[in-house]
Design an enzyme around this catalytic site. Sequence first.
Site, PDB file in Angstrom:
ATOM      1  N   HIS A 153      16.401  14.220  61.925  1.00 30.84           N
ATOM      2  CA  HIS A 153      15.876  14.790  63.037  1.00 30.84           C
ATOM      3  C   HIS A 153      14.621  13.810  63.282  1.00 30.84           C
ATOM      4  CE1 HIS A 153      15.092  17.424  66.385  1.00 30.84           C
ATOM      5  NE2 HIS A 153      16.297  18.139  66.256  1.00 30.84           N
ATOM      6  N   GLY A 154      15.062  13.005  64.764  1.00 29.10           N
ATOM      7  CA  GLY A 154      13.946  12.152  65.261  1.00 29.10           C
ATOM      8  C   GLY A 154      14.104  10.812  64.466  1.00 29.10           C
ATOM      9  N   HIS A 184      27.332  19.212  66.867  1.00 29.92           N
ATOM     10  CA  HIS A 184      26.690  20.227  66.817  1.00 29.92           C
ATOM     11  C   HIS A 184      27.579  21.341  67.949  1.00 29.92           C
ATOM     12  CE1 HIS A 184      22.768  22.771  67.361  1.00 29.92           C
ATOM     13  NE2 HIS A 184      23.834  23.668  67.181  1.00 29.92           N
ATOM     14  N   ARG A 230      27.412  24.150  69.761  1.00 24.79           N
ATOM     15  CA  ARG A 230      26.494  25.114  70.288  1.00 24.79           C
ATOM     16  C   ARG A 230      27.177  26.414  70.967  1.00 24.79           C
ATOM     17  NH1 ARG A 230      21.201  22.764  70.398  1.00 24.79           N
ATOM     18  NH2 ARG A 230      20.538  24.703  71.232  1.00 24.79           N
ATOM     19  N   ASP A 286      26.749  14.181  69.438  1.00 22.75           N
ATOM     20  CA  ASP A 286      26.905  15.148  70.495  1.00 22.75           C
ATOM     21  C   ASP A 286      26.244  14.348  71.956  1.00 22.75           C
ATOM     22  OD1 ASP A 286      26.773  16.885  68.475  1.00 22.75           O
ATOM     23  OD2 ASP A 286      24.704  17.553  68.437  1.00 22.75           O
ATOM     24  N   HIS A 287      25.368  13.388  71.928  1.00 21.45           N
ATOM     25  CA  HIS A 287      25.127  12.886  73.157  1.00 21.45           C
ATOM     26  C   HIS A 287      26.131  12.013  73.874  1.00 21.45           C
ATOM     27  CE1 HIS A 287      21.078  14.004  72.434  1.00 21.45           C
ATOM     28  NE2 HIS A 287      20.604  12.913  72.261  1.00 21.45           N
ATOM     29  N   GLU A 326      19.568  20.199  54.193  1.00 27.05           N
ATOM     30  CA  GLU A 326      19.322  18.792  55.110  1.00 27.05           C
ATOM     31  C   GLU A 326      17.782  19.447  55.372  1.00 27.05           C
ATOM     32  OE1 GLU A 326      21.505  17.699  58.517  1.00 27.05           O
ATOM     33  OE2 GLU A 326      20.048  17.100  59.440  1.00 27.05           O
ATOM     34  N   ASN A 360      25.407  11.281  64.367  1.00 22.07           N
ATOM     35  CA  ASN A 360      25.520  12.740  65.283  1.00 22.07           C
ATOM     36  C   ASN A 360      25.953  12.206  66.737  1.00 22.07           C
ATOM     37  OD1 ASN A 360      24.821  14.569  67.319  1.00 22.07           O
ATOM     38  ND2 ASN A 360      23.883  15.676  65.712  1.00 22.07           N
ATOM     39  N   ARG A 371      27.359  23.271  75.299  1.00 27.43           N
ATOM     40  CA  ARG A 371      26.621  22.405  76.318  1.00 27.43           C
ATOM     41  C   ARG A 371      27.023  20.968  76.297  1.00 27.43           C
ATOM     42  NH1 ARG A 371      20.359  22.395  74.486  1.00 27.43           N
ATOM     43  NH2 ARG A 371      20.656  24.330  74.741  1.00 27.43           N
ATOM     44  N   HIS A 372      27.747  20.694  75.003  1.00 21.88           N
ATOM     45  CA  HIS A 372      27.946  19.493  74.805  1.00 21.88           C
ATOM     46  C   HIS A 372      29.445  19.215  73.858  1.00 21.88           C
ATOM     47  CE1 HIS A 372      25.676  19.821  71.367  1.00 21.88           C
ATOM     48  NE2 HIS A 372      24.538  19.463  72.074  1.00 21.88           N
ATOM     49  N   THR A 411      16.822  20.829  72.048  1.00 20.88           N
ATOM     50  CA  THR A 411      17.239  20.289  70.685  1.00 20.88           C
ATOM     51  C   THR A 411      17.025  21.048  69.480  1.00 20.88           C
ATOM     52  OG1 THR A 411      17.953  18.503  68.932  1.00 20.88           O
ATOM     53  CG2 THR A 411      15.775  18.470  70.278  1.00 20.88           C
ATOM     54  N   THR A 412      17.557  21.040  68.316  1.00 17.58           N
ATOM     55  CA  THR A 412      17.015  22.020  67.083  1.00 17.58           C
ATOM     56  C   THR A 412      15.634  22.157  67.117  1.00 17.58           C
ATOM     57  OG1 THR A 412      19.333  21.340  66.299  1.00 17.58           O
ATOM     58  CG2 THR A 412      17.661  22.833  64.886  1.00 17.58           C
ATOM     59  N   ARG A 415      29.633  15.224  84.112  1.00 18.71           N
ATOM     60  CA  ARG A 415      30.717  14.942  85.075  1.00 18.71           C
ATOM     61  C   ARG A 415      31.849  16.233  84.950  1.00 18.71           C
ATOM     62  NH1 ARG A 415      29.835  10.518  88.618  1.00 18.71           N
ATOM     63  NH2 ARG A 415      27.469  10.826  89.152  1.00 18.71           N
ATOM     64  N   GLY A 432      21.325  10.975  65.255  1.00 26.01           N
ATOM     65  CA  GLY A 432      22.095  10.971  66.542  1.00 26.01           C
ATOM     66  C   GLY A 432      21.288  10.194  67.695  1.00 26.01           C
ATOM     67  N   HIS A 433      20.087  10.802  68.196  1.00 28.17           N
ATOM     68  CA  HIS A 433      19.564  10.292  69.350  1.00 28.17           C
ATOM     69  C   HIS A 433      19.283   8.765  69.511  1.00 28.17           C
ATOM     70  CE1 HIS A 433      17.144  11.298  73.235  1.00 28.17           C
ATOM     71  NE2 HIS A 433      16.563  10.115  72.709  1.00 28.17           N
ATOM     72  N   GLU A 445      27.221  21.285  62.891  1.00 25.38           N
ATOM     73  CA  GLU A 445      25.990  21.947  62.750  1.00 25.38           C
ATOM     74  C   GLU A 445      26.424  23.150  63.820  1.00 25.38           C
ATOM     75  OE1 GLU A 445      23.187  19.593  64.689  1.00 25.38           O
ATOM     76  OE2 GLU A 445      23.206  18.285  63.023  1.00 25.38           O
TER      77      GLU A 445
HETATM   78  N1  PXP Z   1      20.084  17.048  62.020  1.00 24.59           N
HETATM   79  C1  PXP Z   1      20.124  18.504  62.679  1.00 24.59           C
HETATM   80  C2  PXP Z   1      20.249  19.454  61.891  1.00 24.59           C
HETATM   81  C3  PXP Z   1      19.982  18.233  63.954  1.00 24.59           C
HETATM   82  O1  PXP Z   1      20.164  19.448  64.745  1.00 24.59           O
HETATM   83  C4  PXP Z   1      20.008  17.276  64.810  1.00 24.59           C
HETATM   84  C5  PXP Z   1      20.177  17.147  66.256  1.00 24.59           C
HETATM   85  O2  PXP Z   1      21.311  17.615  66.695  1.00 24.59           O
HETATM   86  C6  PXP Z   1      19.928  15.912  63.998  1.00 24.59           C
HETATM   87  C7  PXP Z   1      19.844  16.009  62.741  1.00 24.59           C
HETATM   88  C8  PXP Z   1      19.674  14.674  64.477  1.00 24.59           C
HETATM   89  O3  PXP Z   1      18.670  14.757  65.241  1.00 24.59           O
HETATM   90  P1  PXP Z   1      18.437  13.260  66.215  1.00 24.59           P
HETATM   91  O4  PXP Z   1      19.371  13.525  67.237  1.00 24.59           O
HETATM   92  O5  PXP Z   1      17.048  13.426  66.624  1.00 24.59           O
HETATM   93  O6  PXP Z   1      18.733  11.965  65.335  1.00 24.59           O
END
Ligand code: PXP
Length: 242
Positions: A192-193, A44, A46, A10-11, A152, A8, A50-51, A101-102, A19, A214-215, A71
Amino acid sequence: MTTCLGVNIDHVATLRQARSGHEPEPVMAGLLAQSAGAHGITVHLRADRRHIQDRDVRLLREVLSVPLNVECAASQEILEAIVPLKPHWVTLVPETREELTTQGGLDAIFLQAHLRTVVRELRSSDIRVSLFIDPQLDQVKMASRIEADGVEFNTGIYSDLPFGADPTPELDRIKESARLASRLGLKVLAGHGLTLQNVGPIAAIPEISELNIGHSIIGRAVMVGLDRAVQEMLDAIAKASA
Ligand code: PXP
């Protein structure tokens, strides 16, 4: 079979939007993650943009050779933006403007009528659909009933366990839900996480074919580069799922 990794990005777009400029370029991040071995790229889109922006989705879809998963909320406005861009997968997620975040999975039971319509619309455009849900058997059954292609599982509760807490009950919930989803013919993903430290027990669940992360990858990439961050995660997943 080794579990696949969807990265992912997004970041990367979050940093660019800080900026409102052109750097860093998420399309380049998608290509770098792909060449480092990622099996898919996730973004994602949104409602508040925002990103990730619509042009990011369009360009990623054009240049990537691995599947693109978008997403989004199950709203008409966002679907109108996404359907013409033809991502390979759409993952429907709950979305509120206040969240960072979600937060939690979709309630597929409460939203069944609406989700059924949205799933049908996406599938009729040749887009496969996954539902981001909590690992609960009744949610899995409903995802199958409304004819999603995959689920998921939200690993947020597992990932947020305080240090030293026993992960077994939450892992058991994820395992049991994954078994049922696989038996019902759904593609099974999780995310997630997840981090290098906690990914092992999730990657070891045989029914889970792909993880969306992602993160922790993008955070690590700031320190060691995206190529190495993706490869480290691929190694951790391969070690646990081999
Ligand atoms: N899956 C979904 C549905 C999410 O919304 C996210 C966060 O955007 C992720 C996975 C990835 O989560 P993380 O950024 O915590 O790895």
